[in-house]
Scaffold this active site. Structure first.
Site, mmCIF file in Angstrom:
data_model
loop_
_atom_site.group_PDB
_atom_site.id
_atom_site.type_symbol
_atom_site.label_atom_id
_atom_site.label_comp_id
_atom_site.label_asym_id
_atom_site.label_seq_id
_atom_site.Cartn_x
_atom_site.Cartn_y
_atom_site.Cartn_z
ATOM 1 C CB SER A 243 -1.019 -0.261 1.151
ATOM 2 O OG SER A 243 -1.789 0.708 1.123
ATOM 3 C CG ASP A 335 -6.322 -2.541 -3.905
ATOM 4 O OD1 ASP A 335 -7.243 -2.101 -3.243
ATOM 5 O OD2 ASP A 335 -5.459 -2.629 -3.942
ATOM 6 C CG HIS A 370 -5.406 -2.578 -0.227
ATOM 7 N ND1 HIS A 370 -4.781 -1.967 -1.174
ATOM 8 C CD2 HIS A 370 -5.169 -2.026 0.945
ATOM 9 C CE1 HIS A 370 -3.878 -1.232 -0.899
ATOM 10 N NE2 HIS A 370 -4.117 -1.229 0.578
#
Length: 438
Positions: A243, A335, A370
């Protein structure tokens, strides 16, 4: 006939003590031939919340169930799923919404009780007496792995050293926008022979004391501390970012004069950021697009669009044409939090144009979200997320469908370990790993 008395059901789980990413084999024996059985897994997190998974099986003509070979007929998962009782764990009914399972103390194991119940049950497990049960331990730290807190040079970090004298290749492990010192992935990588340093860069001591975000030198100091450690091979260092950690990893790989990586792994992130930006400016860049935030039907935050469309202006993204070491990109195509897939496509195109695409290995997983974590970690499609700026808790939608997401976690972890071994232990010639052959 009370067959419980006649048939003393046996349950074994091997290995009963193993690493978190290690498969176990569950075997039920001596059940009534053809009988319906429910296998149940129960885990209490360090925060006190209970998680469970269960599956329905039928014993064969010999009274046996082999979970790695036999199909679940229903429950948390169906079909042949050797590790479904682990990756299928969900908060027990009545739990507060938005829970996410994360290991806090890696020096103690994740303890799971696996039980066998008569019949195909779906609820009330706590009120029933199982036919038999065993307790299994899943560890992030292998025997002999050492945990070393790091506070020098103003760092908030933990170094995990593999067992043995070394020296070992090293890895700098960066998590995302939630901050905190998250240790479990670094501990597991050290269990596989890589000296791994988990680094807190958002809620570290410096930021907590001054209220200021760290500068680029903070990451360079972390790299220096890791590479100069007597048990680390200073010329064989990788960075791993998830991330927001991807933004930092890509930026430092290309522009830092200090950080010289043997390879990099980026999970669920983007190269889109202001070119000369600090961490503070990267976060401000995201926040100025806050109006692109969407909400799901369940009022969960979707941040997927914040960096879209991918800018054509090169001053708003890391120049991936200048990337000089092997790069493994891992993205989930569902995601909902970052435009990781769109970013990966742009990175691929940029590197192809620049002639350095031989350095890129891309793993893209349909229906994965994600939070692509180590294998058998339970999937959180959405969970509570504390915004560091406002300190408010909000429900964030991460995306992913549980089965496909779990498959992606298992596949990407295996391929990541191979990629790291080949580039950190292997020769000096850089190039993408041909993971498709594996």
């Amino acid at each position: 006939m009370d067959w419980k008395k006649q048939y003393c059901v046996k349950l074994s789980v091997q290995p009963s003590r193993g690493l978190m990413d290690e498969k176990f084999v569950i075997l039920v024996q001596n059940a009534l031939p053809g009988s319906k059985l429910t296998l149940h897994a129960l885990h209490q997190c360090e925060d006190g919340h209970h998680w469970q998974a269960f599956a329905h099986y039928c014993a064969d003509a010999t009274g046996t169930v082999i979970v790695s070979e036999d199909s679940s007929l229903g429950g948390t998962y169906s079909g042949v799923e050797p590790m479904g009782l682990l990756w299928g764990l969900k908060p027990v009914p009545g739990s507060k919404p938005g829970l996410r399972m994360r290991k806090k103390n890696v020096q103690i194991p994740m303890v799971v009780t696996i039980s066998v119940y008569q019949g195909h049950e779906t609820e009330g497990f706590i009120d029933q007496v199982p036919l038999t049960a065993v307790v299994v331990e899943r560890w992030y730290m292998a025997p002999g792995v050492r945990r070393v807190p790091i506070t020098e040079d103003g760092l908030t970090a933990t170094l995990f050293l593999p067992s043995g004298p070394g020296p070992f290749p090293g890895l700098l492990d960066l998590w995302g926008g939630g901050g905190q010192l998250v240790e479990y992935r670094a501990a597991l990588l050290a269990s596989h022979g890589i000296a791994s340093m988990a680094l807190d860069y958002l809620t570290c001591k410096f930021t907590m004391e001054t209220g200021k975000k760290v500068g680029n030198e903070y990451f360079e100091n972390a790299y220096k501390v890791l590479s100069q450690h007597p048990q680390v091979l200073g010329s064989r260092i990788a960075m791993l970012g998830l991330s927001l950690g991807t933004s930092i990893t890509l930026r430092m790989s290309v522009y830092s004069k200090v950080i010289k990586l043997r390879c990099a792994v980026c999970i669920s992130g983007s190269h889109v950021q202001p070119l000369d930006g600090s961490l503070e400016e990267i976060l401000s860049f995201f926040n100025k697009n806050a109006e692109k935030t969407r909400f799901s039907e369940d009022n969960e935050l979707i941040w997927h669009d914040l960096l879209l469309p991918i800018p054509t202006d090169p001053s708003y993204k890391v120049d991936m044409g200048r990337f000089q070491c092997p790069l493994l990109l891992i993205v989930g195509e569902d995601d909902q939090n970052w435009c990781a897939y769109e970013s990966a496509m742009d990175i691929k195109e940029t590197m192809e144009r620049a002639g350095n695409s031989h350095l890129l290995t891309l793993l893209s997983y349909p229906n994965a979200g994600h939070l692509i974590e180590p294998p058998y970690s339970p999937h959180a499609r959405a969970s509570l997320f504390r915004d560091l700026k406002s300190n408010q808790k909000m429900m964030a939608l991460w995306g992913g469908q549980t089965l496909e997401h779990s498959r992606a976690q298992e596949d990407s972890w295996r391929k990541m370990l191979i990629f790291l071994r080949e580039n950190l232990y292997g020769g000096t010639k850089p190039g993408a790993t041909s993971l498709s052959q594996l």
